[in-house]
Design a protein around this motif. Sequence first.
Motif, mmCIF file in Angstrom:
data_model
loop_
_atom_site.group_PDB
_atom_site.id
_atom_site.type_symbol
_atom_site.label_atom_id
_atom_site.label_comp_id
_atom_site.label_asym_id
_atom_site.label_seq_id
_atom_site.Cartn_x
_atom_site.Cartn_y
_atom_site.Cartn_z
ATOM 1 N N THR A 140 0.834 -1.201 0.000
ATOM 2 C CA THR A 140 0.000 0.000 0.000
ATOM 3 C C THR A 140 0.867 1.247 0.000
ATOM 4 O OG1 THR A 140 -1.723 -1.194 1.200
ATOM 5 C CG2 THR A 140 -1.857 1.191 1.200
ATOM 6 N N LEU A 141 1.921 1.248 0.785
ATOM 7 C CA LEU A 141 2.823 2.392 0.836
ATOM 8 C C LEU A 141 3.527 2.595 -0.512
ATOM 9 C CD1 LEU A 141 3.869 4.595 2.698
ATOM 10 C CD2 LEU A 141 5.717 3.067 3.348
ATOM 11 N N LEU A 142 3.961 1.503 -1.139
ATOM 12 C CA LEU A 142 4.577 1.612 -2.463
ATOM 13 C C LEU A 142 3.577 2.125 -3.503
ATOM 14 C CD1 LEU A 142 6.745 -1.641 -2.529
ATOM 15 C CD2 LEU A 142 7.549 0.718 -2.352
ATOM 16 N N ALA A 143 2.329 1.673 -3.396
ATOM 17 C CA ALA A 143 1.296 2.132 -4.327
ATOM 18 C C ALA A 143 1.000 3.613 -4.136
ATOM 19 C CB ALA A 143 0.028 1.306 -4.148
ATOM 20 N N ILE A 144 1.038 4.077 -2.896
ATOM 21 C CA ILE A 144 0.809 5.504 -2.619
ATOM 22 C C ILE A 144 1.962 6.345 -3.171
ATOM 23 C CG2 ILE A 144 0.757 7.199 -0.740
ATOM 24 C CD1 ILE A 144 -1.900 5.894 -1.325
ATOM 25 N N ILE A 145 3.182 5.845 -3.053
ATOM 26 C CA ILE A 145 4.327 6.558 -3.621
ATOM 27 C C ILE A 145 4.181 6.641 -5.141
ATOM 28 C CG2 ILE A 145 6.838 6.436 -4.000
ATOM 29 C CD1 ILE A 145 7.004 5.222 -1.131
ATOM 30 N N LEU A 146 3.779 5.535 -5.754
ATOM 31 C CA LEU A 146 3.522 5.525 -7.194
ATOM 32 C C LEU A 146 2.401 6.503 -7.553
ATOM 33 C CD1 LEU A 146 3.916 4.212 -10.040
ATOM 34 C CD2 LEU A 146 2.126 2.612 -9.360
ATOM 35 N N GLU A 147 1.334 6.521 -6.764
ATOM 36 C CA GLU A 147 0.220 7.429 -7.013
ATOM 37 C C GLU A 147 0.652 8.886 -6.889
ATOM 38 O OE1 GLU A 147 -4.206 8.496 -5.230
ATOM 39 O OE2 GLU A 147 -3.226 6.642 -4.618
ATOM 40 N N PHE A 148 1.452 9.195 -5.898
ATOM 41 C CA PHE A 148 1.921 10.569 -5.713
ATOM 42 C C PHE A 148 2.809 10.996 -6.879
ATOM 43 C CE2 PHE A 148 4.672 13.844 -3.775
ATOM 44 C CZ PHE A 148 3.674 14.738 -3.415
ATOM 45 N N GLY A 149 3.694 10.117 -7.298
ATOM 46 C CA GLY A 149 4.544 10.425 -8.454
ATOM 47 C C GLY A 149 3.725 10.595 -9.726
ATOM 48 N N ALA A 150 2.722 9.733 -9.909
ATOM 49 C CA ALA A 150 1.855 9.835 -11.080
ATOM 50 C C ALA A 150 1.031 11.116 -11.043
ATOM 51 C CB ALA A 150 0.940 8.610 -11.156
ATOM 52 N N LEU A 151 0.606 11.530 -9.847
ATOM 53 C CA LEU A 151 -0.130 12.791 -9.701
ATOM 54 C C LEU A 151 0.738 13.971 -10.126
ATOM 55 C CD1 LEU A 151 -2.431 14.624 -8.618
ATOM 56 C CD2 LEU A 151 -1.386 14.401 -6.359
ATOM 57 N N ILE A 152 1.988 13.972 -9.705
ATOM 58 C CA ILE A 152 2.889 15.061 -10.074
ATOM 59 C C ILE A 152 3.121 15.066 -11.587
ATOM 60 C CG2 ILE A 152 5.277 15.881 -9.884
ATOM 61 C CD1 ILE A 152 5.162 14.984 -6.943
ATOM 62 N N TRP A 153 3.388 13.889 -12.157
ATOM 63 C CA TRP A 153 3.656 13.805 -13.595
ATOM 64 C C TRP A 153 2.415 14.190 -14.406
ATOM 65 C CZ3 TRP A 153 8.146 13.964 -15.721
ATOM 66 C CH2 TRP A 153 8.299 13.645 -17.062
ATOM 67 N N TYR A 154 1.231 13.758 -13.963
ATOM 68 C CA TYR A 154 -0.019 14.119 -14.628
ATOM 69 C C TYR A 154 -0.245 15.629 -14.540
ATOM 70 C CZ TYR A 154 -5.030 14.627 -15.428
ATOM 71 O OH TYR A 154 -6.242 15.053 -15.886
ATOM 72 N N SER A 155 -0.021 16.218 -13.381
ATOM 73 C CA SER A 155 -0.205 17.660 -13.213
ATOM 74 C C SER A 155 0.769 18.448 -14.078
ATOM 75 C CB SER A 155 -0.030 18.060 -11.748
ATOM 76 O OG SER A 155 -0.982 17.404 -10.948
ATOM 77 N N LEU A 156 1.994 17.967 -14.188
ATOM 78 C CA LEU A 156 2.989 18.647 -15.016
ATOM 79 C C LEU A 156 2.624 18.619 -16.495
ATOM 80 C CD1 LEU A 156 6.367 17.517 -13.398
ATOM 81 C CD2 LEU A 156 5.304 19.779 -13.288
ATOM 82 N N SER A 157 1.784 17.664 -16.900
ATOM 83 C CA SER A 157 1.413 17.575 -18.312
ATOM 84 C C SER A 157 0.549 18.755 -18.751
ATOM 85 C CB SER A 157 0.691 16.252 -18.594
ATOM 86 O OG SER A 157 -0.610 16.260 -18.048
ATOM 87 N N TYR A 158 -0.020 19.497 -17.811
ATOM 88 C CA TYR A 158 -0.836 20.652 -18.153
ATOM 89 C C TYR A 158 -0.015 21.944 -18.223
ATOM 90 C CZ TYR A 158 -5.104 17.977 -17.772
ATOM 91 O OH TYR A 158 -6.098 17.064 -17.984
ATOM 92 N N ILE A 159 1.230 21.900 -17.809
ATOM 93 C CA ILE A 159 2.097 23.076 -17.847
ATOM 94 C C ILE A 159 3.047 22.906 -19.029
ATOM 95 C CG2 ILE A 159 3.798 24.443 -16.581
ATOM 96 C CD1 ILE A 159 2.618 23.177 -14.004
#
Length: 178
Positions: A140-159
């Motif tokens: 679960t902790l590894l999945a949350i780290i993956l989710e947080f990284g994916a959130l950052i990468w997804y958010s950066l796609s709009y800039i």
Amino acid sequence: MEKMNRAFEKVKIMVGMEVEDEEQGAAALEDTSSYAFMDEFNRNCTLSTKQRLYGFAICFSAGLTFTLLSMLVFLKPIKFAVAFTLGNLLSLGSTAFLIGPKRQFTMMLDPVRIYATAIYIASMIIALFCALYVHNKLLTLLAIILEFGALIWYSLSYIPFARSMVSKIMVSCFDTEF
């Protein structure tokens, strides 16, 4: 497809909308495109500017609240994963109030960010799966780290140029020779 249409008609009846008869439904079925469901959904989601801003503010505030509250249960990865993911979903859904669900869906599937969207959504599903079904704190902790990284990468796609800039910075930081 037929089951989905019948289910959609039942939902329309429950909400109080008029249901078209079978002849009109069959003709409409033949003329549908891949975005027919989203087009109809968008037509039924007409809101005033004030309502859109209220919807955005409420949904975003709830998402931010869940994300911040998840920090209180950080040492309990299962509760943290559920609260953090719910906060992300609410925050992601809040932007649909501003730009509309069809436009957001189209933007999410834009070729520039299709992979970032897929990884972000998959990481949320994986985090919830690990938290709710596997009950393994490390996964679960590894999945949350993956989710947080994916959130950052997804958010950066709009800039514009943000992902290429971050990629270059990461390469320069970790490019060491021994």
